[in-house]
Design a protein around this motif. Structure first.
Motif, PDB file in Angstrom:
ATOM      1  N   ARG A 154       0.831  -1.204   0.000  1.00  0.00           N
ATOM      2  CA  ARG A 154       0.000   0.000   0.000  1.00  0.00           C
ATOM      3  C   ARG A 154       0.866   1.255   0.000  1.00  0.00           C
ATOM      4  N   ARG A 182       2.329   1.775  -3.552  1.00  0.00           N
ATOM      5  CA  ARG A 182       1.341   2.282  -4.493  1.00  0.00           C
ATOM      6  C   ARG A 182       0.988   3.744  -4.189  1.00  0.00           C
ATOM      7  N   TRP A 183       0.855   4.057  -2.904  1.00  0.00           N
ATOM      8  CA  TRP A 183       0.533   5.439  -2.525  1.00  0.00           C
ATOM      9  C   TRP A 183       1.637   6.397  -2.951  1.00  0.00           C
ATOM     10  N   TRP A 184       2.890   5.960  -2.749  1.00  0.00           N
ATOM     11  CA  TRP A 184       4.018   6.842  -3.116  1.00  0.00           C
ATOM     12  C   TRP A 184       4.074   7.049  -4.640  1.00  0.00           C
ATOM     13  N   ASP A 241       1.586   6.705  -6.831  1.00  0.00           N
ATOM     14  CA  ASP A 241       0.394   7.318  -7.402  1.00  0.00           C
ATOM     15  C   ASP A 241       0.172   8.742  -6.920  1.00  0.00           C
ATOM     16  N   GLU A 242       0.518   9.054  -5.691  1.00  0.00           N
ATOM     17  CA  GLU A 242       0.155  10.336  -5.112  1.00  0.00           C
ATOM     18  C   GLU A 242       1.321  11.292  -4.902  1.00  0.00           C
TER      19      GLU A 242
END
Length: 408
Positions: free
Chosen positions: A247, A250-252, A254-255
């Motif tokens: 998670r 993916r957060w790093w 994508d955001e």
């Protein structure tokens, strides 16, 4: 006669010896018995790779430093071996004809454009070539064409006669048009760094090939590192489950990555940054690149100053470096080019063995030094005013008395 003896005779003819010569040594013996294995690193210094490398900034700067200086030199046609102009039959007329001829060697080129193309091949691969043809026009008796030296092949069965076929150009076609045969007198083949074990020359870029390849690799790595294309650090997070780990990735991606936002992390333990390098300019390997530049400059017989290494140079050392570059890189190549024009074009093709082609600027690296040399020779009585004017490409004075008066 055995096959081995026939091949040896062909090698002797390839080296330039006539069949009637009683030579006891063997020309190019390494072609019969290799005396050592040669290890080739990729990429190989083929003509195509050499020319591709010659388009890189460092190689182009080194090539142009030598080529442009020679192509822009002043030159003249003069009597050979210090003969007086009056000793030559129709000397002044023939010198004027040949000078005008070399100013426009063919319908497309000037002397400078011809010299630049040939010198480029000489410096890059050691294989400069000029096609020499008689035009039949008394006002323009000689035609000179630049030839791709990498396409020239030598015929081992050459018998030493200037009118016999010695060279062949590979045209890339098929059938009868695959090769263009040229007699010895029809082609001037200029070899840089001639050697006994091969009939071909050795260009300066060929010497620096592996070093330039290493420099390009280091330069590409430094470019990727400076543009953040190379990962320089990692984040160490303890006590995370695999699901939390996925998670976070993916957060790093994508955001946060590439957005310029400030990431906010909440974890029981503080993340630790692991750096793969020092985080300074030392990671760019600048010292290694500077060392490679010095090796490349040595391969071209140039001081490192001419390749942009200026941090240890002052006015006095810069003047010395400029003179060193002129004497070690420019003068030998210029004299090699002039000697081939004299021997192959003027003597062998035209048959005017009492004249020679010379570069005026070879003996002095600048106008001031050349003028001081001429002044000393005039005051000491070694040269007359008309002789100096001829050397500088100026018309002679009409009166002999005026010449004597100015000399005194």
């Amino acid at each position: 006669m055995s096959i081995k003896e026939s091949f040896r005779g062909a090698l002797r003819r390839l080296a330039g010896a006539r069949v009637s010569d009683q030579r006891r040594t063997l020309a190019l013996p390494s072609m019969l018995v290799p005396y050592g294995a040669r290890v080739e690193n990729m990429p190989k210094p083929t003509p195509a790779n050499l020319r591709r490398f010659s388009e890189t900034p460092i190689a182009r700067k080194a090539i142009n430093t030598v080529k442009d200086r020679i192509a822009g030199m002043k030159w003249r046609i003069q009597p050979k071996n210090g003969r007086a102009l009056t000793e030559l039959p129709n000397g002044a007329e023939r010198i004027a004809i040949l000078t005008d001829n070399l100013d426009a060697p063919n319908s497309d080129d000037s002397f400078r454009s011809l010299a630049e193309q040939v010198l480029e091949d000489v410096i890059v691969g050691g294989f400069g070539a000029i096609e020499l043809q008689l035009s039949g026009d008394p006002a323009r008796p000689l035609l000179l064409y630049p030839v791709d030296g990498a396409t020239i092949k030598m015929r081992p069965q050459w018998d030493g006669d200037a009118q016999s076929t010695r060279y062949a150009q590979a045209t890339g076609r098929y059938g009868p048009e695959a090769y263009v045969e040229l007699a010895d007198e029809e082609l001037s083949y200029i070899r840089l760094n001639p050697r006994t074990h091969t009939p071909f020359g050795l260009g300066r870029l060929e010497v620096a090939f592996e070093t330039i390849n290493a420099f390009l690799g280091a330069h590409r790595y430094a470019a990727r590192l400076a543009s953040n294309s190379v990962v320089q650090f990692a984040l160490w997070l303890q006590d995370l489950t695999p699901a939390h780990h996925e998670r976070l990735i993916r957060w790093w991606q994508d955001e946060i990555e590439g957005t310029g936002r400030v990431p906010i992390l909440s974890a029981e333990s503080k993340p630790e940054v692991l750096r793969f390098g020092q985080g300074t300019d030392a990671d760019l390997r600048l010292s290694w690149q500077e060392f490679l530049l010095r090796v490349i400059a040595d391969a071209f017989d140039l001081p490192p100053l001419f390749l942009g290494l200026e941090h240890d140079v002052n006015r006095s050392t810069a003047d010395h470096a400029g003179d060193q570059a002129f004497r070690s890189a420019v003068v030998p190549t210029a004299r090699l080019f002039a000697e081939h024009l004299t021997r192959d074009a003027i003597h062998k093709r035209l048959g005017w063995s009492d004249m020679e082609f010379v570069f005026i600027d070879v003996d002095a690296p600048n106008e001031r030094e050349e003028a001081e040399i001429h002044e000393i020779l005039l005051r000491s009585g070694v040269l007359t005013v008309n002789e100096v004017r001829r050397m500088r490409g100026l018309p002679e004075l009409g009166s002999t008395k005026d010449e004597v008066r100015r000399t005194i």
